[in-house]
Design a protein around this motif. Structure first.
Motif, mmCIF file in Angstrom:
data_model
loop_
_atom_site.group_PDB
_atom_site.id
_atom_site.type_symbol
_atom_site.label_atom_id
_atom_site.label_comp_id
_atom_site.label_asym_id
_atom_site.label_seq_id
_atom_site.Cartn_x
_atom_site.Cartn_y
_atom_site.Cartn_z
ATOM 1 N N THR A 131 0.842 -1.201 0.000
ATOM 2 C CA THR A 131 0.000 0.000 0.000
ATOM 3 C C THR A 131 0.876 1.249 0.000
ATOM 4 O O THR A 131 1.721 1.419 0.878
ATOM 5 C CB THR A 131 -0.921 0.018 1.233
ATOM 6 O OG1 THR A 131 -1.671 -1.197 1.277
ATOM 7 C CG2 THR A 131 -1.879 1.198 1.184
ATOM 8 N N PHE A 149 -0.692 7.505 1.575
ATOM 9 C CA PHE A 149 -1.900 8.194 1.129
ATOM 10 C C PHE A 149 -2.471 9.011 2.273
ATOM 11 O O PHE A 149 -1.973 8.980 3.403
ATOM 12 C CB PHE A 149 -2.938 7.203 0.584
ATOM 13 C CG PHE A 149 -3.613 6.348 1.632
ATOM 14 C CD1 PHE A 149 -4.874 6.683 2.110
ATOM 15 C CD2 PHE A 149 -2.992 5.220 2.141
ATOM 16 C CE1 PHE A 149 -5.497 5.896 3.068
ATOM 17 C CE2 PHE A 149 -3.611 4.425 3.088
ATOM 18 C CZ PHE A 149 -4.866 4.766 3.560
ATOM 19 N N LEU A 175 -5.819 7.441 -2.029
ATOM 20 C CA LEU A 175 -5.428 6.077 -2.348
ATOM 21 C C LEU A 175 -6.063 5.691 -3.681
ATOM 22 O O LEU A 175 -7.267 5.874 -3.869
ATOM 23 C CB LEU A 175 -5.895 5.127 -1.242
ATOM 24 C CG LEU A 175 -5.355 3.691 -1.279
ATOM 25 C CD1 LEU A 175 -3.844 3.676 -1.105
ATOM 26 C CD2 LEU A 175 -5.996 2.861 -0.182
ATOM 27 N N SER A 222 -7.787 1.002 -2.810
ATOM 28 C CA SER A 222 -8.820 1.204 -1.785
ATOM 29 C C SER A 222 -9.833 0.070 -1.787
ATOM 30 O O SER A 222 -10.353 -0.312 -0.747
ATOM 31 C CB SER A 222 -9.515 2.552 -1.970
ATOM 32 O OG SER A 222 -10.151 2.622 -3.222
#
Length: 200
Positions: A125, A128, A151, A156
């Motif tokens: 990830t 963000f 994101l 997401s």
């Protein structure tokens, strides 16, 4: 780090609270010695509440560590203390987080405030952010609704964490975000002006 240890913050806040309605940046501590039979003060010391807190902390726990490590949220600090079987540290981390929030000059949040939280990259990830809006609710309660996030959509959809700090009706909608994400990750804007910019 020294300033992130909850025990150090608790000691510092306890010293600052000796003066009601204080402004912490202007508080100083003066210690003096008056020996009976003399005409005045024989010795004195002046410093900040943080100076006194460091001396008390050192006497109780040893020298504060100055090792640089990523800053942890109050919840992460409490979990670390729990792993170390440090009940005082665990409780202290959560209590000092509440104290820091409630003693902030902009507290409590108000309808119209914008709250932005930054998340560092973790695993797959990317870094963000999320932006929430504080709004009024019935009975004097407040909500915190997700306005936007940065994101990417495919991330997401997989992560499922977007908007997890949204609150429908609460006395203090920011508390959970403050404790779990940490004040150092938050930026709070009121009337177009930042009133809290974390530590970054």
């Amino acid at each position: 780090m020294r300033d992130t240890d909850p025990r150090m913050r608790i000691i510092t806040h306890a010293i600052e609270r000796l003066i009601p309605a204080r402004t912490p940046a202007f508080v100083s501590v003066a210690v003096s010695e008056t020996v009976p039979g003399t005409r005045g003060i024989r010795g004195s010391w002046t410093g900040t509440p943080a100076d006194v807190a460091e001396r008390v902390y050192t006497a109780l726990y040893g020298r504060p560590t100055t090792a640089t490590a990523p800053e942890a949220s109050p919840l992460e600090q409490a979990h670390q203390a729990k792993r170390n079987r440090d009940l005082a540290g665990e409780v202290g981390a959560l209590m000092s987080a509440g104290t820091a929030l409630e003693s902030a000059p902009w507290y409590p949040v108000r309808p119209g405030d914008l709250v932005h939280v930054h998340y560092e990259a973790a695993g797959q990830t990317p870094a963000f952010g999320e932006t929430y809006l504080i709004g009024p609710e019935d009975g004097g309660l407040m909500s915190m609704r997700l306005l936007a996030h940065t994101l990417p959509d495919e991330e997401s959809a997989a992560g499922g964490m977007i908007g997890c700090f949204a609150v429908e009706a609460a006395d203090d909608p920011i508390y959970e975000l403050w404790v779990e994400a940490g004040p150092h990750r938050l930026t709070i804007v009121r009337d177009g002006r930042p009133v809290h910019t974390g530590r970054g």
